[in-house]
Scaffold this motif. Structure first.
Motif, PDB file in Angstrom:
ATOM      1  N   ARG A  76       5.079  -4.336  -9.119  1.00  0.00           N
ATOM      2  CA  ARG A  76       3.747  -4.219  -8.501  1.00  0.00           C
ATOM      3  C   ARG A  76       2.700  -4.942  -9.350  1.00  0.00           C
ATOM      4  NH1 ARG A  76       1.360   1.433  -6.403  1.00  0.00           N
ATOM      5  NH2 ARG A  76       2.850   1.038  -4.753  1.00  0.00           N
ATOM      6  N   ARG A  77       2.763  -4.780 -10.683  1.00  0.00           N
ATOM      7  CA  ARG A  77       1.824  -5.485 -11.562  1.00  0.00           C
ATOM      8  C   ARG A  77       1.989  -6.991 -11.442  1.00  0.00           C
ATOM      9  NH1 ARG A  77       3.311  -1.403 -15.308  1.00  0.00           N
ATOM     10  NH2 ARG A  77       4.783  -2.842 -16.243  1.00  0.00           N
ATOM     11  N   ASP A  78       3.232  -7.452 -11.386  1.00  0.00           N
ATOM     12  CA  ASP A  78       3.493  -8.886 -11.246  1.00  0.00           C
ATOM     13  C   ASP A  78       2.945  -9.422  -9.932  1.00  0.00           C
ATOM     14  OD1 ASP A  78       4.751  -8.856 -13.699  1.00  0.00           O
ATOM     15  OD2 ASP A  78       6.789  -8.931 -12.880  1.00  0.00           O
ATOM     16  N   ASP A  79       3.092  -8.641  -8.851  1.00  0.00           N
ATOM     17  CA  ASP A  79       2.564  -9.054  -7.551  1.00  0.00           C
ATOM     18  C   ASP A  79       1.045  -9.135  -7.576  1.00  0.00           C
ATOM     19  OD1 ASP A  79       5.072  -9.271  -6.457  1.00  0.00           O
ATOM     20  OD2 ASP A  79       4.984  -7.352  -5.387  1.00  0.00           O
ATOM     21  N   GLU A  80       0.402  -8.212  -8.261  1.00  0.00           N
ATOM     22  CA  GLU A  80      -1.055  -8.216  -8.333  1.00  0.00           C
ATOM     23  C   GLU A  80      -1.563  -9.432  -9.110  1.00  0.00           C
ATOM     24  OE1 GLU A  80      -2.073  -4.438 -10.002  1.00  0.00           O
ATOM     25  OE2 GLU A  80      -1.746  -3.386  -8.104  1.00  0.00           O
ATOM     26  N   ARG A  81      -0.819  -9.896 -10.096  1.00  0.00           N
ATOM     27  CA  ARG A  81      -1.234 -11.070 -10.881  1.00  0.00           C
ATOM     28  C   ARG A  81      -1.140 -12.353 -10.070  1.00  0.00           C
ATOM     29  NH1 ARG A  81       2.345  -9.877 -16.005  1.00  0.00           N
ATOM     30  NH2 ARG A  81       1.472  -7.868 -16.475  1.00  0.00           N
ATOM     31  N   THR A  82      -0.189 -12.424  -9.142  1.00  0.00           N
ATOM     32  CA  THR A  82       0.004 -13.645  -8.370  1.00  0.00           C
ATOM     33  C   THR A  82      -0.917 -13.725  -7.162  1.00  0.00           C
ATOM     34  OG1 THR A  82       1.821 -12.679  -7.109  1.00  0.00           O
ATOM     35  CG2 THR A  82       2.399 -13.909  -9.092  1.00  0.00           C
ATOM     36  N   ASP A  83      -1.540 -12.623  -6.794  1.00  0.00           N
ATOM     37  CA  ASP A  83      -2.435 -12.623  -5.620  1.00  0.00           C
ATOM     38  C   ASP A  83      -3.788 -13.184  -5.945  1.00  0.00           C
ATOM     39  OD1 ASP A  83      -0.506 -11.616  -3.995  1.00  0.00           O
ATOM     40  OD2 ASP A  83      -1.193  -9.534  -4.154  1.00  0.00           O
ATOM     41  N   CYS A 125       0.849  -1.185   0.000  1.00  0.00           N
ATOM     42  CA  CYS A 125       0.000   0.000   0.000  1.00  0.00           C
ATOM     43  C   CYS A 125       0.890   1.242   0.000  1.00  0.00           C
ATOM     44  CB  CYS A 125      -0.894  -0.013   1.225  1.00  0.00           C
ATOM     45  SG  CYS A 125      -2.010   1.390   1.262  1.00  0.00           S
TER      46      CYS A 125
END
Length: 50
Positions: free
Chosen positions: A43-50, A2
């Motif tokens: 950040r985009r990669d982290d959002e895809r794995t969540d 965040c």
């Protein structure tokens, strides 16, 4: 993660400043923009794995 910062927006802003700069300042701002861009990508990669 965040954060109140939008890394993609910050990267674009740094590139605009770099375009208006010269010499060492330009290189420093390009490196800053690349760092923001990498943060946005992660950040985009982290959002895809969540």
């Amino acid at each position: 993660m965040c954060s109140k910062y939008d890394p993609q927006h910050e990267a674009a802003a740094a590139m605009k400043l770099a375009a208006a700069s010269e010499g060492a300042d330009r290189q420093r701002l390009i490196e800053i923009a690349l760092a923001w861009h990498q943060l946005a990508r992660e950040r985009r990669d982290d959002e895809r794995t969540d």
